[in-house]
Design an enzyme around this catalytic site. Structure first.
Site, PDB file in Angstrom:
ATOM      1  N   ARG A 252      49.135 -79.760  -5.162  1.00 48.69           N
ATOM      2  CA  ARG A 252      49.681 -80.941  -5.838  1.00 48.69           C
ATOM      3  C   ARG A 252      49.794 -82.110  -4.844  1.00 48.69           C
ATOM      4  NH1 ARG A 252      53.074 -82.445 -10.079  1.00 48.69           N
ATOM      5  NH2 ARG A 252      54.969 -83.580  -9.499  1.00 48.69           N
TER       6      ARG A 252
ATOM      7  N   LYS B 134      59.082 -81.111 -15.360  1.00 52.43           N
ATOM      8  CA  LYS B 134      60.364 -81.243 -14.697  1.00 52.43           C
ATOM      9  C   LYS B 134      61.213 -82.272 -15.427  1.00 52.43           C
ATOM     10  CE  LYS B 134      62.234 -81.759 -10.032  1.00 52.43           C
ATOM     11  NZ  LYS B 134      61.886 -82.021  -8.613  1.00 52.43           N
TER      12      LYS B 134
ATOM     13  N   HIS C  47      52.047 -76.113  -4.830  1.00 54.21           N
ATOM     14  CA  HIS C  47      52.652 -77.398  -4.502  1.00 54.21           C
ATOM     15  C   HIS C  47      51.854 -78.129  -3.421  1.00 54.21           C
ATOM     16  CE1 HIS C  47      56.114 -79.385  -6.171  1.00 54.21           C
ATOM     17  NE2 HIS C  47      56.379 -79.935  -5.002  1.00 54.21           N
TER      18      HIS C  47
ATOM     19  N   HIS D  84      56.348 -87.807 -11.752  1.00 50.75           N
ATOM     20  CA  HIS D  84      57.477 -88.210 -10.918  1.00 50.75           C
ATOM     21  C   HIS D  84      58.412 -89.120 -11.704  1.00 50.75           C
ATOM     22  CE1 HIS D  84      55.028 -87.575  -6.960  1.00 50.75           C
ATOM     23  NE2 HIS D  84      55.540 -86.445  -7.440  1.00 50.75           N
TER      24      HIS D  84
ATOM     25  N   TYR E 187      53.853 -90.077  -0.184  1.00 47.44           N
ATOM     26  CA  TYR E 187      52.463 -89.758   0.140  1.00 47.44           C
ATOM     27  C   TYR E 187      51.779 -90.867   0.930  1.00 47.44           C
ATOM     28  CZ  TYR E 187      53.208 -86.038  -3.206  1.00 47.44           C
ATOM     29  OH  TYR E 187      53.711 -84.932  -3.853  1.00 47.44           O
TER      30      TYR E 187
ATOM     31  N   ARG F 143      52.519 -78.513 -11.469  1.00 44.52           N
ATOM     32  CA  ARG F 143      53.467 -77.610 -10.837  1.00 44.52           C
ATOM     33  C   ARG F 143      53.149 -76.192 -11.316  1.00 44.52           C
ATOM     34  NH1 ARG F 143      56.574 -82.082 -12.689  1.00 44.52           N
ATOM     35  NH2 ARG F 143      57.515 -83.281 -10.989  1.00 44.52           N
TER      36      ARG F 143
END
Length: 322
Positions: free
Chosen positions: A272, A194, A269, A294, A303, A167
């Site tokens: 990413r 995150k 992003h 994640h 995805y 990120r």
């Protein structure tokens, strides 16, 4: 027929001559609001500009359409009016599902301020497509644009984002010691991603490792070389996310990465998403969530959904009469 504020509409009209609505502040807002038409703005501090659409457009539509009943005082009339407005957004204005849902959320807040509560209206399901990623041609053009960057710092950033899936905030937070390298391998250590989660991402691509090594050599002559930050600005401070965004725009312009409207279409992003898509389509699905940080597997499963290109390719196989 009554207008949207409860006042009788002039004979033979559709309510287009109503006075602007005004909403009272304070404890008597519920009762007084029925005597004094509510105004278009919500009480309290102004929301952020991009937080949600204003309910003013809805009230303007109500004023012009002249709904039956009084949606600003009656819950049933409220529900019917909001459902009609949702249909208007979709069929007349052609708004996308996400935009329609944003308007409905704004109206929930508005009616809550009136004391009526949210309207009972079903949200639209957004199309289930994979996150936007670069296709193979754009990936090649992107990497060639990175190679043409004059600064070793920018080349290191461009390749590190492409091969690590960091990120943007994780990238600029890296310290020098967070990217240990050897002759044949390396890794990127994210110490607080995150949700304050940490992870390690292998850095096996030789060009990415070479770019970081080249930048470290160049970095020694920059202001701030004695500070821990891996990526520095010209003044010797830690590089900002805004500076990385600007670099992405410059790379997009150089590589001709544009969306259908001709706007620049590249960000950290998207890179990413590109990494995740490349891994999943190569059959590497077990570790993608760990590599990207994640917290939920549902995020990774996005995805595996089809892209717009996949849909177009499927339709292209239909028979024609030509």
């Amino acid at each position: 027929m009554r207008g949207p504020c409860g006042a009788a509409a002039p004979s033979g009209t559709r309510g287009v001559h109503h006075r602007p609505c005004r909403l009272r502040h304070g404890a008597d807002a519920g009762a007084a609001g029925r005597r004094h038409p509510p105004r278009l703005r919500l009480p309290g501090p102004d929301p952020p500009r991009l937080a949600r659409p204003s309910p003013g457009s809805t009230l303007a539509w109500l004023d012009a359409s002249g709904p039956d009943g009084d949606p600003l005082t009656d819950t049933h009339d409220r529900d019917f009016a909001v459902r009609d407005y949702k249909t208007y957004l979709k069929t007349v204005l052609g708004r996308a599902s996400n935009t329609v849902n944003a308007h409905l959320t704004a109206l929930d807040h508005f009616f809550a301020q009136l004391g009526l509560g949210p309207a009972i209206v079903r949200r639209d399901d957004a199309p289930k497509l994979a996150p936007r990623a670069l296709d193979a041609r754009r990936q090649k053009r992107y990497l060639r644009a990175v190679e043409r960057r004059p600064l070793a710092r920018d080349r290191a950033i461009g390749r590190l984002l492409f091969y690590s899936g960091l990120r943007i905030a994780e990238l600029v937070a890296l310290d020098n010691e967070d990217v240990p390298l050897s002759m044949r391998k390396g890794k990127v250590i994210v110490r607080s991603g995150k949700g304050e989660a940490s992870r390690e991402v292998p850095l096996l691509d030789g060009t990415a490792r070479a770019s970081v090594t080249e930048w470290r050599t160049d970095r020694d002559s920059w202001p701030g070389a004695d500070t821990p930050s891996l990526f520095l600005n010209r003044r010797g401070g830690r590089l900002s996310t805004r500076a990385v965004d600007q670099l992405m725009d410059e790379l997009a312009a150089d590589a001709d990465i544009l969306d259908d409207a001709g706007a620049l279409a590249l960000s950290a992003h998207i890179l990413r998403h590109t990494l995740a898509t490349n891994l999943l389509r190569a059959g590497v699905d077990i570790v993608v969530a760990e590599l990207l940080g994640h917290a939920r597997l549902d995020t990774t499963r996005r995805y595996t959904l089809p892209t717009h290109a996949d849909l177009e390719d499927a339709v292209s196989h239909l028979p024609t009469d030509q």
